[in-house]
Motif scaffolding. Structure first.
Motif, PDB file in Angstrom:
ATOM      1  N   GLU A   1      30.768  46.146  43.094  1.00  0.00           N
ATOM      2  CA  GLU A   1      29.735  45.233  42.586  1.00  0.00           C
ATOM      3  C   GLU A   1      30.363  43.922  42.117  1.00  0.00           C
ATOM      4  OE1 GLU A   1      26.119  45.171  39.278  1.00  0.00           O
ATOM      5  OE2 GLU A   1      27.729  46.662  39.121  1.00  0.00           O
ATOM      6  N   GLU A   2      31.501  43.996  41.410  1.00  0.00           N
ATOM      7  CA  GLU A   2      32.159  42.785  40.921  1.00  0.00           C
ATOM      8  C   GLU A   2      32.626  41.908  42.082  1.00  0.00           C
ATOM      9  OE1 GLU A   2      34.255  43.961  36.676  1.00  0.00           O
ATOM     10  OE2 GLU A   2      35.121  44.773  38.530  1.00  0.00           O
ATOM     11  N   LEU A   3      33.196  42.541  43.101  1.00  0.00           N
ATOM     12  CA  LEU A   3      33.688  41.766  44.232  1.00  0.00           C
ATOM     13  C   LEU A   3      32.538  41.127  45.007  1.00  0.00           C
ATOM     14  CD1 LEU A   3      36.237  40.913  45.729  1.00  0.00           C
ATOM     15  CD2 LEU A   3      35.992  42.928  47.180  1.00  0.00           C
ATOM     16  N   GLN A   4      31.458  41.886  45.195  1.00  0.00           N
ATOM     17  CA  GLN A   4      30.296  41.336  45.888  1.00  0.00           C
ATOM     18  C   GLN A   4      29.707  40.161  45.116  1.00  0.00           C
ATOM     19  OE1 GLN A   4      26.157  42.926  45.746  1.00  0.00           O
ATOM     20  NE2 GLN A   4      26.607  43.659  47.831  1.00  0.00           N
ATOM     21  N   ASP A   5      29.561  40.342  43.814  1.00  0.00           N
ATOM     22  CA  ASP A   5      28.984  39.294  42.969  1.00  0.00           C
ATOM     23  C   ASP A   5      29.849  38.035  43.006  1.00  0.00           C
ATOM     24  OD1 ASP A   5      27.270  38.080  41.190  1.00  0.00           O
ATOM     25  OD2 ASP A   5      28.186  38.988  39.411  1.00  0.00           O
ATOM     26  N   LEU A   6      31.162  38.211  42.924  1.00  0.00           N
ATOM     27  CA  LEU A   6      32.071  37.065  42.946  1.00  0.00           C
ATOM     28  C   LEU A   6      31.970  36.324  44.277  1.00  0.00           C
ATOM     29  CD1 LEU A   6      34.498  35.490  41.661  1.00  0.00           C
ATOM     30  CD2 LEU A   6      35.997  37.078  42.870  1.00  0.00           C
ATOM     31  N   TYR A   7      32.066  37.052  45.376  1.00  0.00           N
ATOM     32  CA  TYR A   7      32.094  36.397  46.686  1.00  0.00           C
ATOM     33  C   TYR A   7      30.781  35.670  46.983  1.00  0.00           C
ATOM     34  CZ  TYR A   7      33.168  35.533  51.566  1.00  0.00           C
ATOM     35  OH  TYR A   7      33.423  34.918  52.765  1.00  0.00           O
ATOM     36  N   LEU A   8      29.676  36.276  46.647  1.00  0.00           N
ATOM     37  CA  LEU A   8      28.377  35.699  47.004  1.00  0.00           C
ATOM     38  C   LEU A   8      27.914  34.617  46.043  1.00  0.00           C
ATOM     39  CD1 LEU A   8      26.430  38.925  48.092  1.00  0.00           C
ATOM     40  CD2 LEU A   8      27.670  37.282  49.543  1.00  0.00           C
ATOM     41  N   ASN A   9      28.449  34.606  44.812  1.00  0.00           N
ATOM     42  CA  ASN A   9      27.873  33.715  43.802  1.00  0.00           C
ATOM     43  C   ASN A   9      28.870  32.794  43.100  1.00  0.00           C
ATOM     44  OD1 ASN A   9      25.117  34.797  43.972  1.00  0.00           O
ATOM     45  ND2 ASN A   9      26.025  36.664  43.099  1.00  0.00           N
ATOM     46  N   VAL A  10      30.145  32.857  43.471  1.00  0.00           N
ATOM     47  CA  VAL A  10      31.122  32.039  42.748  1.00  0.00           C
ATOM     48  C   VAL A  10      30.808  30.550  42.866  1.00  0.00           C
ATOM     49  CG1 VAL A  10      32.757  31.952  44.706  1.00  0.00           C
ATOM     50  CG2 VAL A  10      33.596  31.654  42.349  1.00  0.00           C
ATOM     51  N   HIS A  11      30.221  30.118  43.981  1.00  0.00           N
ATOM     52  CA  HIS A  11      29.923  28.695  44.172  1.00  0.00           C
ATOM     53  C   HIS A  11      28.811  28.209  43.245  1.00  0.00           C
ATOM     54  CE1 HIS A  11      27.136  30.917  46.753  1.00  0.00           C
ATOM     55  NE2 HIS A  11      26.304  29.878  46.644  1.00  0.00           N
ATOM     56  N   LYS A  12      28.111  29.141  42.605  1.00  0.00           N
ATOM     57  CA  LYS A  12      27.037  28.761  41.683  1.00  0.00           C
ATOM     58  C   LYS A  12      27.548  28.560  40.257  1.00  0.00           C
ATOM     59  CE  LYS A  12      23.786  31.651  44.315  1.00  0.00           C
ATOM     60  NZ  LYS A  12      22.914  32.849  44.239  1.00  0.00           N
TER      61      LYS A  12
ATOM     62  N   ARG B   1      30.805  45.648  54.922  1.00  0.00           N
ATOM     63  CA  ARG B   1      29.989  46.748  54.389  1.00  0.00           C
ATOM     64  C   ARG B   1      29.757  46.559  52.891  1.00  0.00           C
ATOM     65  NH1 ARG B   1      30.424  50.899  51.326  1.00  0.00           N
ATOM     66  NH2 ARG B   1      32.613  50.461  50.927  1.00  0.00           N
ATOM     67  N   LEU B   2      30.816  46.197  52.183  1.00  0.00           N
ATOM     68  CA  LEU B   2      30.711  46.050  50.724  1.00  0.00           C
ATOM     69  C   LEU B   2      29.795  44.880  50.353  1.00  0.00           C
ATOM     70  CD1 LEU B   2      33.695  46.275  48.278  1.00  0.00           C
ATOM     71  CD2 LEU B   2      32.119  44.359  48.125  1.00  0.00           C
TER      72      LEU B   2
END
Length: 445
Positions: free
Chosen positions: A242-253, A434-435
Motif C-alpha cells: 500500500e505504501e509503495l502504491q501510494d507513493l508511486y501514484l501520488n508523489v507528484h501531488k 500487479r502491485l
C-alpha cells in the motif's frame, strides 16, 4: 717566535717555521705559489708529516687565518697528538673527518626524512584528493566531516605527524560526538579516519606517488578505538504494498514536489531501486531508446567508477518522455541548469514533505500516524520485490549493481549482462504492475 712581517716576506717556494717545543712539532708556513699556506708538521721516525691548516691571512681584507689562529690550532693538534699516541695524528684526523662527514650526511638524511613526514592534515587532504580521483560519491560529505570534527575543534592535531597520532588522539576526535549522543555520526567519522590511515599505509609504497609526503605508519590508531555497534542497527524498513502504491501514484501531488523530483522517485521504483545519485548524473545521450536501455555511472563501492546499463521498460520510457518534455533542452533529465544537476539532498526533502502530507491526512482521518521511510528504503523494497517476482539472487545483484568488481568485470563484461538484466526487470515489472493496480480495498483485507 715568528712575526707577521717575516711570514709575509716569504718568497715563492720558500718556507719558514716556528717550533712548538720539544716533541710538539712545528708550525710551518709555505708560499708554494701566490698565497701562503699554514701547516702543522711533526715527525714519524725520521719522516716529516704535514697537515694543512689553511691559508694564512696576509691582509685584513683577505680571507684566511691569522698568525694567532694558526699558532693556537698547531698547539691544539700538538696536545691531541700526545693524547692519542701511539696512534698517528694525521690518520686519526682523517678518520674523524670521515666520521663527521658521515654524521653530517645522516643528519641531513634524517632532516629530509623528517621534512617529508606527512602530518595528519597532509594525510586527510591526500585521502580526500584520492577520493575525488576515484569519483567517490561521499567525498564532499567526508571533507565536511573532517572540517567539522577535526580542523575546527582540534587544529593542533593537524600539525602532528600522522605516524605520531595515537588512539587517544582519535578518542579526542570522537568523544565530543559521543557526548552529544551523535553515535551514528561518531561511527561514520571513525570509519572515514580508519579508511584514511589505511590509504596512508599503502600510499608510502605507491610508485605513482614518488616525491610526495610519506607517513611511515606502523599501525592504524583508529583500530584500537571502540565502535558503537548499537548505534547503527541493521536497517530493515520495507515499504508495504500500500505504501509503495501510494507513493508511486501520488508523489507528484505532494506540496512543493515538482515534475522532476517526483519523476526521480518513480524512476527509482521502476528501475528496481537504482541509486538516485547514479540516476541524477545521467545525460540524455546516455539514453538509447532504440535499444531500450540507459547507461548509468556507478561510483559507489570498491569497484571504482564503472558503467552500469539498465534496460528500459515501457514504464521507464513513459517517465523519461515526461522528463524530456520538461527538461529536454538541458543536458540530462535531472539537471536544473545547463551546467548543474539537481542536488541529491533535494530528494531527502521529497520524502520529508511526503511524510508530512501523510501525517496530516491520517490526523484528519483520526488514524494512527504512518511510519516514516526514506529514499534508501526504496532500494531495499525493490530488492524484496525482485525476490517476490522470482528473480534469482545473482540476477538481482546484477540489476542493482551489487558486487560488480574485479578484472573480469572490467575487461570482459562488454555486454553488461543485458540479457540477464532484461529478464530480471521483466519479472520485476510484472510484479510492480500487479502491485500498482491493486484495488485499495485489497489492502484492508
Amino acid at each position: 717566535m715568528l712575526t707577521d712581517a717575516e711570514i709575509r716576506s716569504l718568497t715563492e717556494g720558500k718556507t719558514i717555521s716556528e717550533s712548538l717545543g720539544r716533541g710538539n712539532g712545528t708550525l710551518l708556513f709555505w708560499r708554494a705559489s701566490g698565497a701562503i699556506q699554514s701547516y702543522y708538521r711533526y715527525y714519524k721516525g725520521n719522516s716529516p708529516t704535514l697537515i694543512l691548516m689553511g691559508r694564512y691571512r696576509e691582509k685584513k681584507s683577505t680571507g684566511g687565518f691569522s698568525l694567532l689562529d694558526c699558532r693556537e690550532k698547531a698547539h691544539e693538534w700538538a696536545r691531541l697528538k700526545r693524547s692519542i699516541a701511539p696512534r698517528d695524528l694525521k690518520e686519526y684526523l682523517h678518520l674523524q673527518s670521515e666520521k663527521l662527514a658521515a654524521e653530517q650526511k645522516e643528519a641531513i638524511r634524517k632532516a629530509e626524512e623528517e621534512a617529508s613526514r606527512g602530518t595528519l592534515a597532509d594525510l586527510l587532504n591526500s585521502y580526500i584528493d584520492q577520493m575525488r580521483i576515484d569519483g567517490k560519491v561521499s567525498v564532499n560529505e567526508t571533507w565536511r566531516s573532517f572540517q567539522t570534527n577535526i580542523t575546527k575543534p582540534l587544529p593542533h592535531l593537524l600539525e602532528k605527524r600522522a605516524k605520531d597520532i595515537t588512539p587517544d588522539d582519535i578518542v579526542d576526535i570522537l568523544a565530543p560526538l559521543a557526548d552529544r549522543g551523535a553515535n551514528v555520526q561518531m561511527n561514520r567519522v571513525r570509519a572515514s579516519l580508519h579508511a584514511a590511515f589505511v590509504y596512508g599505509a599503502h600510499a608510502d609504497y605507491d610508485p605513482t606517488r614518488r616525491g610526495h609526503k610519506r607517513y611511515y605508519l606502523t599501525g592504524n590508531p583508529v583500530s584500537l578505538t571502540r565502535k558503537d555497534t548499537s548505534a547503527e542497527n541493521t536497517i530493515d524498513r520495507i515499504l508495504s504494498d500500500e505504501e509503495l502504491q501510494d507513493l508511486y501514484l501520488n508523489v507528484h501531488k505532494t506540496y512543493k514536489v515538482g515534475i522532476v523530483l517526483s519523476s526521480l522517485v518513480k524512476m527509482m521504483v521502476a528501475t528496481a531501486g537504482q541509486r538516485p545519485q547514479a540516476l541524477i548524473r545521467t545525460l540524455w545521450k546516455d539514453y538509447d531508446f532504440k535499444r531500450r536501455c540507459v547507461s548509468l555511472v556507478e561510483r559507489k563501492g570498491k569497484g571504482g567508477v564503472r558503467k552500469h546499463v539498465i534496460p528500459l521498460t515501457a514504464r521507464l520510457i513513459r517517465v523519461s518522455r515526461v522528463l524530456q518534455a520538461h527538461n529536454g533542452d538541458l543536458p540530462g533529465p535531472f539537471y536544473s541548469s545547463p551546467d548543474k544537476e539537481i542536488r541529491l539532498d533535494t530528494l531527502k526533502n521529497v520524502f520529508i514533505r511526503w511524510h508530512e502530507d501523510r501525517v496530516e491526512k491520517t490526523r484528519q482521518a483520526g488514524l494512527p500516524e504512518p511510519e516514516k521511510f526514506t529514499a534508501r528504503d526504496i532500494r531495499r523494497t525493490a530488492n524484496y520485490l525482485l525476490t517476490d517476482a522470482g528473480v534469482r539472487p545473482e540476477d538481482s545483484n546484477l540489476l542493482q549493481s551489487h558486487g560488480q568488481t574485479g578484472i573480469v568485470k572490467k575487461h570482459y563484461d562488454r555486454h553488461h549482462h543485458l540479457p540477464a538484466k532484461r529478464a530480471a526487470i521483466r519479472l520485476y515489472e510484472k510484479e510492480l504492475s500487479r502491485l500498482l493496480t491493486l484495488d485499495s480495498a485489497v489492502f484492508l483485507t
